[in-house]
Motif scaffolding. Structure first.
Motif, mmCIF file in Angstrom:
data_model
loop_
_atom_site.group_PDB
_atom_site.id
_atom_site.type_symbol
_atom_site.label_atom_id
_atom_site.label_comp_id
_atom_site.label_asym_id
_atom_site.label_seq_id
_atom_site.Cartn_x
_atom_site.Cartn_y
_atom_site.Cartn_z
ATOM 1 N N ILE A 6 12.303 -3.112 -2.082
ATOM 2 C CA ILE A 6 12.969 -4.404 -2.290
ATOM 3 C C ILE A 6 13.320 -4.577 -3.761
ATOM 4 N N ASN A 7 12.390 -4.225 -4.645
ATOM 5 C CA ASN A 7 12.665 -4.319 -6.083
ATOM 6 C C ASN A 7 13.764 -3.350 -6.505
ATOM 7 N N LEU A 8 13.832 -2.203 -5.852
ATOM 8 C CA LEU A 8 14.894 -1.239 -6.145
ATOM 9 C C LEU A 8 16.261 -1.806 -5.759
ATOM 10 N N TYR A 9 16.338 -2.421 -4.574
ATOM 11 C CA TYR A 9 17.592 -3.054 -4.147
ATOM 12 C C TYR A 9 17.968 -4.193 -5.090
ATOM 13 N N ARG A 10 16.976 -4.988 -5.466
ATOM 14 C CA ARG A 10 17.238 -6.128 -6.354
ATOM 15 C C ARG A 10 17.748 -5.656 -7.718
ATOM 16 N N SER A 11 17.140 -4.597 -8.247
ATOM 17 C CA SER A 11 17.592 -4.109 -9.550
ATOM 18 C C SER A 11 18.993 -3.502 -9.467
ATOM 19 N N SER A 12 19.317 -2.842 -8.349
ATOM 20 C CA SER A 12 20.672 -2.297 -8.211
ATOM 21 C C SER A 12 21.699 -3.419 -8.074
ATOM 22 N N ILE A 13 21.352 -4.505 -7.381
ATOM 23 C CA ILE A 13 22.243 -5.665 -7.278
ATOM 24 C C ILE A 13 22.440 -6.280 -8.655
ATOM 25 N N GLU A 14 21.353 -6.402 -9.431
ATOM 26 C CA GLU A 14 21.456 -6.963 -10.780
ATOM 27 C C GLU A 14 22.352 -6.097 -11.668
ATOM 28 N N LYS A 39 22.566 -14.897 -11.556
ATOM 29 C CA LYS A 39 23.619 -14.271 -10.757
ATOM 30 C C LYS A 39 23.054 -13.657 -9.485
ATOM 31 N N THR A 40 21.900 -13.043 -9.600
ATOM 32 C CA THR A 40 21.292 -12.389 -8.441
ATOM 33 C C THR A 40 20.933 -13.403 -7.369
ATOM 34 N N ASN A 41 20.345 -14.521 -7.779
ATOM 35 C CA ASN A 41 19.983 -15.551 -6.804
ATOM 36 C C ASN A 41 21.216 -16.161 -6.163
ATOM 37 N N MET A 42 22.290 -16.362 -6.957
ATOM 38 C CA MET A 42 23.540 -16.876 -6.384
ATOM 39 C C MET A 42 24.089 -15.911 -5.341
ATOM 40 N N PHE A 43 24.079 -14.622 -5.666
ATOM 41 C CA PHE A 43 24.579 -13.610 -4.745
ATOM 42 C C PHE A 43 23.774 -13.609 -3.449
ATOM 43 N N LEU A 44 22.456 -13.680 -3.555
ATOM 44 C CA LEU A 44 21.608 -13.668 -2.366
ATOM 45 C C LEU A 44 21.820 -14.914 -1.512
ATOM 46 N N VAL A 45 21.997 -16.070 -2.144
ATOM 47 C CA VAL A 45 22.244 -17.303 -1.389
ATOM 48 C C VAL A 45 23.590 -17.228 -0.676
ATOM 49 N N VAL A 46 24.621 -16.737 -1.372
ATOM 50 C CA VAL A 46 25.949 -16.609 -0.746
ATOM 51 C C VAL A 46 25.894 -15.632 0.426
ATOM 52 N N CYS A 47 25.184 -14.521 0.260
ATOM 53 C CA CYS A 47 25.039 -13.559 1.367
ATOM 54 C C CYS A 47 24.313 -14.183 2.547
#
Length: 88
Positions: A6-14, A39-47
């Protein structure tokens, strides 16, 4: 799924969202400054909202079909316009 993946996915999204060469970077920076949300939290909420809309929303089939058509079409055009395209 472990926390490491999960942290790997989060860091790649960031990394993708913080890439200054992308078109969305200036827009996301403005929204981030005005709202105070990363930005990451905005992206996750939009998804998340997009997934909920695709499951229950009106016209979701049309939106799903557009996503399923437009993304591959754009990638095809991008590949065809690439100078690295192998000549047969």
């Amino acid at each position: 799924m472990s926390f490491d993946s999960i942290n790997l996915y989060r860091s790649s999204i960031e990394n993708i969202l913080n890439d200054k060469s992308q078109v969305w970077h200036p827009c996301l920076c403005i929204v981030e400054q005005k709202c105070g949300i990363s930005k990451t939290n905005m992206f996750l909420v939009v998804c998340f909202l997009l997934v909920i809309y695709l499951m229950f929303g009106m016209g979701a089939a049309l939106l799903c079909n557009l996503i399923g058509f437009i993304y591959p079409a754009c990638q095809t055009v991008k590949t065809m316009c690439s100078p690295n395209l192998a000549k047969n």
